[in-house]
Write an enzyme that holds these catalytic residues in place. Sequence first.
Site, PDB file in Angstrom:
ATOM      1  N   SER A   1      15.758 -11.679  -3.361  1.00  0.00           N
ATOM      2  CA  SER A   1      15.609 -11.874  -4.809  1.00  0.00           C
ATOM      3  C   SER A   1      16.916 -11.918  -5.672  1.00  0.00           C
ATOM      4  O   SER A   1      17.245 -12.636  -6.437  1.00  0.00           O
ATOM      5  CB  SER A   1      14.455 -11.311  -5.402  1.00  0.00           C
ATOM      6  OG  SER A   1      13.119 -11.670  -4.875  1.00  0.00           O
TER       7      SER A   1
ATOM      8  N   TYR B   1       9.134 -17.167   6.384  1.00  0.00           N
ATOM      9  CA  TYR B   1      10.217 -17.882   6.452  1.00  0.00           C
ATOM     10  C   TYR B   1      11.309 -17.389   7.441  1.00  0.00           C
ATOM     11  O   TYR B   1      12.270 -18.118   7.374  1.00  0.00           O
ATOM     12  CB  TYR B   1      10.804 -18.084   4.918  1.00  0.00           C
ATOM     13  CG  TYR B   1      10.682 -17.002   4.093  1.00  0.00           C
ATOM     14  CD1 TYR B   1      11.919 -15.986   4.196  1.00  0.00           C
ATOM     15  CD2 TYR B   1       9.622 -16.445   3.258  1.00  0.00           C
ATOM     16  CE1 TYR B   1      11.915 -14.864   3.584  1.00  0.00           C
ATOM     17  CE2 TYR B   1       9.699 -15.362   2.748  1.00  0.00           C
ATOM     18  CZ  TYR B   1      10.855 -14.503   2.807  1.00  0.00           C
ATOM     19  OH  TYR B   1      10.727 -13.512   1.960  1.00  0.00           O
TER      20      TYR B   1
ATOM     21  N   LYS C   1       1.882  -4.928  -5.695  1.00  0.00           N
ATOM     22  CA  LYS C   1       1.417  -6.202  -6.667  1.00  0.00           C
ATOM     23  C   LYS C   1       0.056  -5.961  -7.044  1.00  0.00           C
ATOM     24  O   LYS C   1      -0.269  -6.653  -8.295  1.00  0.00           O
ATOM     25  CB  LYS C   1       1.244  -7.342  -5.871  1.00  0.00           C
ATOM     26  CG  LYS C   1       2.859  -7.998  -5.482  1.00  0.00           C
ATOM     27  CD  LYS C   1       2.601  -9.381  -4.590  1.00  0.00           C
ATOM     28  CE  LYS C   1       3.880  -9.821  -4.238  1.00  0.00           C
ATOM     29  NZ  LYS C   1       3.781 -11.265  -3.389  1.00  0.00           N
TER      30      LYS C   1
ATOM     31  N   ASP D   1       3.153 -16.725  -7.349  1.00  0.00           N
ATOM     32  CA  ASP D   1       3.225 -17.169  -5.811  1.00  0.00           C
ATOM     33  C   ASP D   1       2.290 -18.370  -5.752  1.00  0.00           C
ATOM     34  O   ASP D   1       2.543 -19.474  -4.958  1.00  0.00           O
ATOM     35  CB  ASP D   1       2.480 -16.005  -5.288  1.00  0.00           C
ATOM     36  CG  ASP D   1       3.341 -14.781  -4.715  1.00  0.00           C
ATOM     37  OD1 ASP D   1       4.684 -15.232  -4.687  1.00  0.00           O
ATOM     38  OD2 ASP D   1       3.088 -13.783  -4.455  1.00  0.00           O
TER      39      ASP D   1
ATOM     40  N   GLY E   1      -5.603 -15.651   7.135  1.00  0.00           N
ATOM     41  CA  GLY E   1      -5.309 -14.476   6.587  1.00  0.00           C
ATOM     42  C   GLY E   1      -6.250 -14.147   5.331  1.00  0.00           C
ATOM     43  O   GLY E   1      -6.773 -14.895   4.863  1.00  0.00           O
TER      44      GLY E   1
HETATM   45  P1  NAP Z   1      -0.794  -8.263   3.726  1.00  0.00           P
HETATM   46  O1  NAP Z   1      -1.504  -7.922   2.570  1.00  0.00           O
HETATM   47  O2  NAP Z   1      -0.422  -7.179   4.626  1.00  0.00           O
HETATM   48  O3  NAP Z   1      -1.930  -9.180   4.819  1.00  0.00           O
HETATM   49  C1  NAP Z   1      -1.449  -9.339   6.104  1.00  0.00           C
HETATM   50  C2  NAP Z   1      -2.488 -10.478   6.630  1.00  0.00           C
HETATM   51  O4  NAP Z   1      -2.145 -10.858   7.896  1.00  0.00           O
HETATM   52  C3  NAP Z   1      -3.771  -9.874   6.938  1.00  0.00           C
HETATM   53  O5  NAP Z   1      -4.871 -10.846   6.649  1.00  0.00           O
HETATM   54  C4  NAP Z   1      -3.981  -9.350   8.261  1.00  0.00           C
HETATM   55  O6  NAP Z   1      -5.181  -9.332   8.848  1.00  0.00           O
HETATM   56  C5  NAP Z   1      -3.079 -10.371   8.979  1.00  0.00           C
HETATM   57  N1  NAP Z   1      -2.545 -10.083  10.204  1.00  0.00           N
HETATM   58  C6  NAP Z   1      -1.434  -9.068  10.324  1.00  0.00           C
HETATM   59  N2  NAP Z   1      -1.087  -8.867  11.751  1.00  0.00           N
HETATM   60  C7  NAP Z   1      -1.972  -9.979  12.248  1.00  0.00           C
HETATM   61  C8  NAP Z   1      -1.899 -10.323  13.679  1.00  0.00           C
HETATM   62  N3  NAP Z   1      -1.141  -9.947  14.681  1.00  0.00           N
HETATM   63  N4  NAP Z   1      -2.964 -11.490  13.901  1.00  0.00           N
HETATM   64  C9  NAP Z   1      -3.596 -11.864  13.306  1.00  0.00           C
HETATM   65  N5  NAP Z   1      -3.690 -11.579  11.693  1.00  0.00           N
HETATM   66  C10 NAP Z   1      -2.766 -10.570  11.536  1.00  0.00           C
HETATM   67  O7  NAP Z   1       0.437  -9.248   3.604  1.00  0.00           O
HETATM   68  P2  NAP Z   1       0.763 -10.535   2.488  1.00  0.00           P
HETATM   69  O8  NAP Z   1       1.384  -9.860   1.344  1.00  0.00           O
HETATM   70  O9  NAP Z   1      -0.698 -11.098   2.366  1.00  0.00           O
HETATM   71  O10 NAP Z   1       1.781 -11.139   3.340  1.00  0.00           O
HETATM   72  C11 NAP Z   1       1.443 -12.120   4.566  1.00  0.00           C
HETATM   73  C12 NAP Z   1       2.708 -12.905   4.703  1.00  0.00           C
HETATM   74  O11 NAP Z   1       3.025 -13.923   3.715  1.00  0.00           O
HETATM   75  C13 NAP Z   1       3.967 -12.094   5.206  1.00  0.00           C
HETATM   76  O12 NAP Z   1       4.539 -12.308   6.389  1.00  0.00           O
HETATM   77  C14 NAP Z   1       4.768 -12.226   3.867  1.00  0.00           C
HETATM   78  O13 NAP Z   1       6.183 -12.230   4.125  1.00  0.00           O
HETATM   79  C15 NAP Z   1       4.463 -13.853   3.581  1.00  0.00           C
HETATM   80  N6  NAP Z   1       4.637 -14.223   2.064  1.00  0.00           N
HETATM   81  C16 NAP Z   1       5.576 -15.064   1.922  1.00  0.00           C
HETATM   82  C17 NAP Z   1       5.724 -15.531   0.612  1.00  0.00           C
HETATM   83  C18 NAP Z   1       6.560 -16.639   0.457  1.00  0.00           C
HETATM   84  O14 NAP Z   1       7.161 -16.844  -0.799  1.00  0.00           O
HETATM   85  N7  NAP Z   1       6.772 -17.485   1.174  1.00  0.00           N
HETATM   86  C19 NAP Z   1       4.799 -14.700  -0.516  1.00  0.00           C
HETATM   87  C20 NAP Z   1       4.024 -13.794  -0.115  1.00  0.00           C
HETATM   88  C21 NAP Z   1       4.148 -13.349   1.230  1.00  0.00           C
HETATM   89  P3  NAP Z   1      -6.252  -8.025   8.753  1.00  0.00           P
HETATM   90  O15 NAP Z   1      -6.908  -8.147   7.408  1.00  0.00           O
HETATM   91  O16 NAP Z   1      -7.030  -8.248   9.687  1.00  0.00           O
HETATM   92  O17 NAP Z   1      -5.154  -6.850   8.804  1.00  0.00           O
END
Ligand code: NAP
Length: 288
Positions: free
Chosen positions: A25, A229, A74, A110, A134
Site C-alpha cells: 500500500s 496476487y 478489518k 474491497d 472461501g
Molecule cells: P481469511 O479470513 O483468513 O480466510 C481464509 C479462507 O481461506 C478461509 O475460508 C479458509 O477456510 C480458507 N483456506 C485457508 N487455507 C486453505 C486450504 N489449504 N484449503 C482450502 N481453504 C483454505 O483470509 P481473507 O482475508 O479472507 O483472505 C483470503 C485471501 O484473499 C488472502 O490470500 C488474501 O491475500 C486475499 N485478498 C486479496 C485482496 C486483493 O485486493 N486482491 C483483498 C483481500 C484479500 P476455513 O474457513 O476452512 O479456515
Amino acid sequence: MTEQDISTSSFQAFLFADPAAHSLSPRMHRAAFAHAGLPGTYEAIRVPPAGLAMAVQGLRYPHLLGANISLPHKESVVALMDDLTPAARAIGAVNTVIQQGGRLIGDNTDAPGLLADLTTAGYVGEGRSAVVLGAGGAARAAVYALQVGLNHDVFVLNRTRERAEELAAAWPDATGSAVAVRPEEVPWPQVGLLINATSAGLDAPDDTPLDAAYLSLLPSHALVYDMVYRPAETRVMREARAAGLRAENGLGMLAQQARLAFFGWTGRDVPVSVFLNALDAGIPVEAR
Ligand code: NAP
C-alpha cells in the site's frame, strides 16, 4: 476538506495492520499523491490488536486523511467508527477509515474494487451464476459484491462447511441468492465466474482449494479470478488456463481498492494505472 486545504497543506494517511512491513500500500498511495500533485505521505504501521483503539483515535487530528485497515483488524475496527458506509455496514468490515471534520467514517472498498477489476477483466455477468471459494473476509466481500451488487446466484464452497453456511445466509433480502454447497452440488456448466477468495497456497504453493477436474466442467467463456496476487500465476489460475479458461489474479483488485480509498480521502480519482505501475509484485502491467 476543501480543494484549497488539500493542495496547500501536507496530509498523512496510514496502514494499520499486524504485520504491516510486507504491505504494497505505501508504494501505491505515495505514487498517487505524487500523480495528484498533493503533498501527502503514507506510512504502514504495525498495530497489534491491543493498540488498535488508540491508533484509530489518533486519526481524528487535523491533516490526517485516514487509514487503510488490514488483517487482523478489518472487523474489530467497525465498533470504533462514528459512521459506516452502506457497504461497510452490510459486510461488517472496514478496510478504509476516512476522517471528516474529526469524525471517522468506515468504508469497505474491497467489494467495489473487486467489481471494478472484474469489469476491467471483461466480465459482463455471463450467466449470473458464480462460485466463491472461501468464507473469510475476502470471500465475504466477494459474495456481497456478486449477490447484492450484481444480483448473482452465488455458490459458496469452503473447507469448513459451517462458515460457508453462515456466509451464504448473510444477505437474505438480496435479489441474488447465495447457498453453501459441496463441489459436486455446483451446476458447473452454468457458472460464468469462479472466484478464489481462500488463502490456500499462500504458505504451501501446491495446496489448492478446488480439484482441477471441476474447472474443466466450467463453460469455455467462464472467468476464473484468484484474489491472490503472489505468485502472479497461482495454481488455480494455472489449472484454469490448462482447461482453456481465462484467468486473472487479484493485483487489479488490490489497485482498485486503493484507488477508491485514495478518492475517499482526497476527492481525486487517480487512474488505476498509477496504482498498478507502483506495485512491485513482479508482474509487468502490460502482461496483465
Ligand atoms: P481469511 O479470513 O483468513 O480466510 C481464509 C479462507 O481461506 C478461509 O475460508 C479458509 O477456510 C480458507 N483456506 C485457508 N487455507 C486453505 C486450504 N489449504 N484449503 C482450502 N481453504 C483454505 O483470509 P481473507 O482475508 O479472507 O483472505 C483470503 C485471501 O484473499 C488472502 O490470500 C488474501 O491475500 C486475499 N485478498 C486479496 C485482496 C486483493 O485486493 N486482491 C483483498 C483481500 C484479500 P476455513 O474457513 O476452512 O479456515
